[in-house]
Design a protein around this motif. Structure first.
Motif, PDB file in Angstrom:
ATOM      1  N   ASP A 130      74.867  54.358   4.133  1.00  0.00           N
ATOM      2  CA  ASP A 130      74.573  55.124   2.923  1.00  0.00           C
ATOM      3  C   ASP A 130      75.897  55.102   2.047  1.00  0.00           C
ATOM      4  OD1 ASP A 130      71.925  55.570   3.425  1.00  0.00           O
ATOM      5  OD2 ASP A 130      72.343  57.635   4.329  1.00  0.00           O
ATOM      6  N   ALA A 131      77.078  55.192   2.773  1.00  0.00           N
ATOM      7  CA  ALA A 131      78.287  55.317   1.870  1.00  0.00           C
ATOM      8  C   ALA A 131      78.566  54.149   1.178  1.00  0.00           C
ATOM      9  CB  ALA A 131      79.412  55.581   2.681  1.00  0.00           C
ATOM     10  N   GLU A 132      78.368  52.863   1.924  1.00  0.00           N
ATOM     11  CA  GLU A 132      78.485  51.673   1.308  1.00  0.00           C
ATOM     12  C   GLU A 132      77.511  51.451   0.070  1.00  0.00           C
ATOM     13  OE1 GLU A 132      80.027  49.039   5.366  1.00  0.00           O
ATOM     14  OE2 GLU A 132      78.010  49.654   5.019  1.00  0.00           O
ATOM     15  N   PHE A 133      76.300  52.017   0.510  1.00  0.00           N
ATOM     16  CA  PHE A 133      75.192  51.706  -0.599  1.00  0.00           C
ATOM     17  C   PHE A 133      75.842  52.510  -1.932  1.00  0.00           C
ATOM     18  CE2 PHE A 133      71.221  52.780  -2.655  1.00  0.00           C
ATOM     19  CZ  PHE A 133      70.681  51.540  -2.895  1.00  0.00           C
ATOM     20  N   GLN A 134      76.444  53.554  -1.774  1.00  0.00           N
ATOM     21  CA  GLN A 134      77.004  54.187  -2.769  1.00  0.00           C
ATOM     22  C   GLN A 134      78.126  53.441  -3.650  1.00  0.00           C
ATOM     23  OE1 GLN A 134      75.614  57.049  -4.359  1.00  0.00           O
ATOM     24  NE2 GLN A 134      73.717  56.587  -2.604  1.00  0.00           N
ATOM     25  N   LEU A 135      78.916  53.074  -2.743  1.00  0.00           N
ATOM     26  CA  LEU A 135      79.831  52.009  -3.424  1.00  0.00           C
ATOM     27  C   LEU A 135      79.372  50.787  -4.372  1.00  0.00           C
ATOM     28  CD1 LEU A 135      82.474  51.581  -0.454  1.00  0.00           C
ATOM     29  CD2 LEU A 135      82.810  52.996  -2.523  1.00  0.00           C
ATOM     30  N   ALA A 195      87.881  49.540  -2.386  1.00  0.00           N
ATOM     31  CA  ALA A 195      87.392  50.968  -1.718  1.00  0.00           C
ATOM     32  C   ALA A 195      86.660  50.511  -0.562  1.00  0.00           C
ATOM     33  CB  ALA A 195      86.328  51.363  -2.688  1.00  0.00           C
ATOM     34  N   HIS A 196      86.034  49.521  -0.279  1.00  0.00           N
ATOM     35  CA  HIS A 196      85.307  49.303   1.051  1.00  0.00           C
ATOM     36  C   HIS A 196      86.121  48.919   2.139  1.00  0.00           C
ATOM     37  CE1 HIS A 196      83.043  46.767   3.810  1.00  0.00           C
ATOM     38  NE2 HIS A 196      82.414  47.588   3.677  1.00  0.00           N
TER      39      HIS A 196
END
Length: 137
Positions: free
Chosen positions: A118-123, A35-36
């Motif tokens: 923030d998006a990576e943190f959610q992943l 996903a990353h």
């Protein structure tokens, strides 16, 4: 043999590496890498010969019936000086976090959380939840 083509999405690449994997943390870590960055690390672990040379064997094991991430090899890679040369802090943090989900790398959560957006943190949170409880879907 490569498990990825240019048309393969990161998520599809991760799924191709999960057939036969029943360990939830390994599934979560592999999905996180898929996903990353559209599978940035899965592609590098498959194709980057410099990384392969650092651990003396492929980091995506294509020898068995099903290709899988060699998490022991990834753990060894993360202990090798210079492994993160040329990658961003967030890219390094994501690989370290994924390896930590499968007990191959201790991480400091504060350092990881400050390295990602923030998006990576959610992943990362989703992967940690999946590793702990299975796929929430």
């Amino acid at each position: 043999m490569s498990v990825a083509s240019e048309k393969t999405t990161g998520e599809e690449l991760a799924e191709s590496l999960l057939e036969g994997v029943v360990n939830e943390p390994m599934r979560a870590a592999t999905k996180l890498l898929g996903a990353h960055g559209d599978g940035y690390w899965l592609r590098r672990l498959t194709d980057d010969q410099e990384l392969v040379a650092m651990v003396d064997h492929p980091l995506i094991d294509l020898s068995g019936r099903y290709p899988t991430v060699d998490w022991d090899g990834v753990g060894h890679l993360l202990k090798t000086p210079g492994w993160s040369r040329g990658v961003s802090r967030s890219q390094a943090a994501v690989l370290e976090f994924a390896a930590s989900l499968v007990n191959r790398c201790p991480v400091q959560i504060g350092r990881i959380s400050h390295a990602v957006d923030d998006a990576e943190f959610q992943l990362l949170l989703g992967a940690m939840e999946e590793a702990s409880y299975g796929d929430p879907r």
